[in-house]
Design a protein around this motif. Structure first.
Motif, PDB file in Angstrom:
ATOM      1  N   VAL A   1       0.860  -1.175   0.000  1.00 12.30           N
ATOM      2  CA  VAL A   1       0.000   0.000   0.000  1.00 12.30           C
ATOM      3  C   VAL A   1       0.897   1.227   0.000  1.00 12.30           C
ATOM      4  O   VAL A   1       1.719   1.405   0.910  1.00 12.30           O
ATOM      5  N   VAL A   2       0.761   2.061  -1.019  1.00 15.16           N
ATOM      6  CA  VAL A   2       1.657   3.209  -1.208  1.00 15.16           C
ATOM      7  C   VAL A   2       0.876   4.492  -0.957  1.00 15.16           C
ATOM      8  O   VAL A   2      -0.103   4.786  -1.657  1.00 15.16           O
ATOM      9  N   GLY A   3       1.284   5.249   0.047  1.00 14.18           N
ATOM     10  CA  GLY A   3       0.597   6.488   0.386  1.00 14.18           C
ATOM     11  C   GLY A   3       0.954   7.606  -0.583  1.00 14.18           C
ATOM     12  O   GLY A   3       2.111   8.018  -0.675  1.00 14.18           O
ATOM     13  N   ILE A   4      -0.051   8.092  -1.311  1.00 12.85           N
ATOM     14  CA  ILE A   4       0.161   9.140  -2.312  1.00 12.85           C
ATOM     15  C   ILE A   4      -0.328  10.475  -1.767  1.00 12.85           C
ATOM     16  O   ILE A   4      -1.513  10.638  -1.458  1.00 12.85           O
ATOM     17  N   THR A   5       0.575  11.413  -1.625  1.00 15.26           N
ATOM     18  CA  THR A   5       0.220  12.775  -1.231  1.00 15.26           C
ATOM     19  C   THR A   5       0.452  13.694  -2.425  1.00 15.26           C
ATOM     20  O   THR A   5       1.174  13.361  -3.358  1.00 15.26           O
ATOM     21  N   MET A   6      -0.202  14.862  -2.397  1.00  8.91           N
ATOM     22  CA  MET A   6      -0.127  15.781  -3.539  1.00  8.91           C
ATOM     23  C   MET A   6       1.111  16.660  -3.457  1.00  8.91           C
ATOM     24  O   MET A   6       1.051  17.886  -3.542  1.00  8.91           O
ATOM     25  N   ASP A   7       2.260  16.022  -3.256  1.00 14.52           N
ATOM     26  CA  ASP A   7       3.541  16.705  -3.260  1.00 14.52           C
ATOM     27  C   ASP A   7       4.612  15.671  -3.564  1.00 14.52           C
ATOM     28  O   ASP A   7       4.296  14.520  -3.895  1.00 14.52           O
ATOM     29  N   LYS A   8       5.873  16.052  -3.438  1.00 10.77           N
ATOM     30  CA  LYS A   8       6.930  15.129  -3.836  1.00 10.77           C
ATOM     31  C   LYS A   8       7.067  13.915  -2.921  1.00 10.77           C
ATOM     32  O   LYS A   8       7.692  12.933  -3.292  1.00 10.77           O
ATOM     33  N   ARG A   9       6.450  13.964  -1.730  1.00  7.17           N
ATOM     34  CA  ARG A   9       6.489  12.780  -0.874  1.00  7.17           C
ATOM     35  C   ARG A   9       5.805  11.594  -1.533  1.00  7.17           C
ATOM     36  O   ARG A   9       6.210  10.445  -1.357  1.00  7.17           O
ATOM     37  N   GLY A  10       4.745  11.867  -2.291  1.00  7.21           N
ATOM     38  CA  GLY A  10       4.067  10.796  -3.010  1.00  7.21           C
ATOM     39  C   GLY A  10       4.968  10.162  -4.054  1.00  7.21           C
ATOM     40  O   GLY A  10       4.998   8.932  -4.197  1.00  7.21           O
TER      41      GLY A  10
ATOM     42  N   MET B   1      -4.731  10.635   7.181  1.00  5.50           N
ATOM     43  CA  MET B   1      -3.992   9.877   6.175  1.00  5.50           C
ATOM     44  C   MET B   1      -3.537   8.539   6.754  1.00  5.50           C
ATOM     45  O   MET B   1      -3.686   7.491   6.115  1.00  5.50           O
ATOM     46  N   ALA B   2      -2.991   8.566   7.956  1.00  7.35           N
ATOM     47  CA  ALA B   2      -2.497   7.332   8.561  1.00  7.35           C
ATOM     48  C   ALA B   2      -3.628   6.334   8.780  1.00  7.35           C
ATOM     49  O   ALA B   2      -3.493   5.141   8.480  1.00  7.35           O
TER      50      ALA B   2
ATOM     51  N   GLU C   1       1.839  -6.360  -6.164  1.00 13.18           N
ATOM     52  CA  GLU C   1       0.787  -5.417  -6.535  1.00 13.18           C
ATOM     53  C   GLU C   1       1.008  -4.124  -5.760  1.00 13.18           C
ATOM     54  O   GLU C   1       1.112  -4.143  -4.528  1.00 13.18           O
ATOM     55  N   LEU C   2       1.088  -3.009  -6.469  1.00 12.29           N
ATOM     56  CA  LEU C   2       1.191  -1.703  -5.823  1.00 12.29           C
ATOM     57  C   LEU C   2      -0.207  -1.094  -5.743  1.00 12.29           C
ATOM     58  O   LEU C   2      -0.841  -0.838  -6.769  1.00 12.29           O
ATOM     59  N   ASP C   3      -0.684  -0.883  -4.541  1.00 14.92           N
ATOM     60  CA  ASP C   3      -1.996  -0.275  -4.309  1.00 14.92           C
ATOM     61  C   ASP C   3      -1.753   1.187  -3.946  1.00 14.92           C
ATOM     62  O   ASP C   3      -1.452   1.514  -2.793  1.00 14.92           O
ATOM     63  N   LEU C   4      -1.846   2.071  -4.934  1.00 11.72           N
ATOM     64  CA  LEU C   4      -1.601   3.493  -4.718  1.00 11.72           C
ATOM     65  C   LEU C   4      -2.848   4.112  -4.079  1.00 11.72           C
ATOM     66  O   LEU C   4      -3.938   4.073  -4.656  1.00 11.72           O
ATOM     67  N   VAL C   5      -2.675   4.688  -2.900  1.00 15.16           N
ATOM     68  CA  VAL C   5      -3.823   5.164  -2.129  1.00 15.16           C
ATOM     69  C   VAL C   5      -3.640   6.628  -1.744  1.00 15.16           C
ATOM     70  O   VAL C   5      -2.601   7.009  -1.197  1.00 15.16           O
ATOM     71  N   HIS C   6      -4.666   7.428  -2.035  1.00 19.99           N
ATOM     72  CA  HIS C   6      -4.708   8.802  -1.533  1.00 19.99           C
ATOM     73  C   HIS C   6      -5.867   8.901  -0.558  1.00 19.99           C
ATOM     74  O   HIS C   6      -6.955   8.384  -0.811  1.00 19.99           O
TER      75      HIS C   6
ATOM     76  N   MET D   1      -3.856  11.312  -8.826  1.00 19.95           N
ATOM     77  CA  MET D   1      -3.669   9.867  -8.833  1.00 19.95           C
ATOM     78  C   MET D   1      -3.379   9.348 -10.234  1.00 19.95           C
ATOM     79  O   MET D   1      -2.636   8.377 -10.411  1.00 19.95           O
ATOM     80  N   ALA D   2      -3.966   9.987 -11.241  1.00 17.93           N
ATOM     81  CA  ALA D   2      -3.671   9.597 -12.620  1.00 17.93           C
ATOM     82  C   ALA D   2      -2.195   9.833 -12.926  1.00 17.93           C
ATOM     83  O   ALA D   2      -1.535   9.014 -13.586  1.00 17.93           O
ATOM     84  N   LYS D   3      -1.642  10.954 -12.422  1.00 14.52           N
ATOM     85  CA  LYS D   3      -0.220  11.242 -12.625  1.00 14.52           C
ATOM     86  C   LYS D   3       0.647  10.238 -11.865  1.00 14.52           C
ATOM     87  O   LYS D   3       1.678   9.783 -12.373  1.00 14.52           O
ATOM     88  N   ALA D   4       0.240   9.901 -10.643  1.00 14.30           N
ATOM     89  CA  ALA D   4       1.005   8.935  -9.852  1.00 14.30           C
ATOM     90  C   ALA D   4       1.004   7.568 -10.524  1.00 14.30           C
ATOM     91  O   ALA D   4       2.024   6.873 -10.559  1.00 14.30           O
TER      92      ALA D   4
END
Length: 298
Positions: free
Chosen positions: A4-13, A92-93, A34-39, A69-72
């Motif tokens: 599970v990959v935490g996606i934030t709207m900055d470079k941390r994502g 988020m956590a 499987e990478l589950d990208l999650v915002h 998320m489309a960009k990620a």
């Protein structure tokens, strides 16, 4: 395996995606990942909002999140299985833990706070909350982390208190899974305790014991080595070690952690301030839960 990959709207994502890709690429030949990208959007979905202004605000957040998320998702090669999802939660956590526990998950991956100097760690509120509550391992990507061409080594930082064997077992299994050498390190802060010579000797003997145990566990599957570093502080001891760009450090949870959960201790916090490479924190599993048959790895 599922991350599970935490996606934030900055470079941390982006940092989190880079670290997830590093791990996924090194193991997919043996265990597809499987990478589950999650915002996570704080609050409730728009249709559950209590007022019109709140509904409109949540709709705006949802629209922006879908675009991000489309960009990620575009950062992940088509050769790696990946999905995207947007989750509503109190934080988020909490949202990432919800997603991680909804079905089997091996790892939560997040980026560290973006203002850490020299690509070192500054733990933000999201990472801090995960490091004190997650029931699955948590991987932290340093600010500005770029995926290396390949994973080159796993390092396991081991103390002398009970519980170190759990982190060791996970590290052994993970090094075999990713087909990389395993390095065991013991850090000694000479100003933190009396009897520096005795402490150094005890640490070296302890490291030798763990080296033997790890070597017997992996047989000829991978190389195992050991390093003992000392300095006036944990940070200075860390700086005396050499680090590969393609290296990842594993560390166990503090003895205060409840079973199957993470609690980051004082030494691990100090390590975070000095490490130039990603860190994975392992929950405090009971030792019987972590065996070669159970195959708990990252």
């Amino acid at each position: 395996m599922r991350y599970v990959v935490g996606i934030t709207m900055d470079k941390r994502g982006r940092d989190a995606v880079s670290l997830a890709l590093t791990l996924a690429r090194s193991t997919r030949a043996h265990h597809p990942v499987e990478l589950d990208l999650v915002h996570v959007i704080r609050g409730v979905p728009p249709e559950q909002a209590g007022s019109k202004p709140e509904r409109e605000y949540q709709k705006l957040c949802l629209t922006e999140a879908r675009q991000w998320m489309a960009k990620a998702h575009d950062l992940v090669p088509k050769t790696i299985d990946s999905t995207t999802s947007i989750h509503f939660a109190d934080s988020m956590a909490a949202g990432l833990i919800d997603k991680a526990t909804s079905r089997p998950c091996d790892l939560i991956v997040v980026g560290a706070a973006s203002h850490g100097p020299l690509r070192r760690f500054t733990v933000g509120s999201v990472a801090n909350a995960l490091l004190h509550s997650s029931p699955v391992p948590v991987a932290l990507a340093p600010s500005g982390y770029l995926p290396p061409s390949r994973l080159t080594r796993l390092t396991c930082a081991l103390g002398m208190r009970p519980g170190a064997e759990v982190a060791l077992n996970v590290a052994v299994q993970s090094s075999v899974l990713h087909d990389v050498p395993l390095r065991l390190i013991s850090l000694i802060a000479l100003d933190a305790r009396s009897g520096a010579a005795e402490s150094t000797h005890a640490a070296r003997e302890h490291a030798k014991t763990l080296l033997l145990r790890a070597s017997q566990s992996v047989a000829d599957a991978t190389e195992v080595m050991v390093d003992v570093a000392h300095g006036r502080s944990v940070e200075s001891a860390i700086e005396k070690l050499t680090w590969d760009d393609g290296e990842i450090v594993l560390i166990g949870s503090n003895r205060l952690a409840q079973n199957r959960s993470i609690f980051l201790g004082t030494t691990a916090n100090k390590m975070l301030r000095s490490l130039p490479v990603p860190m994975v924190v392992i929950p405090r599993y009971h030792a019987p839960d972590v065996t070669p048959e159970k195959d708990i790895s990252i």
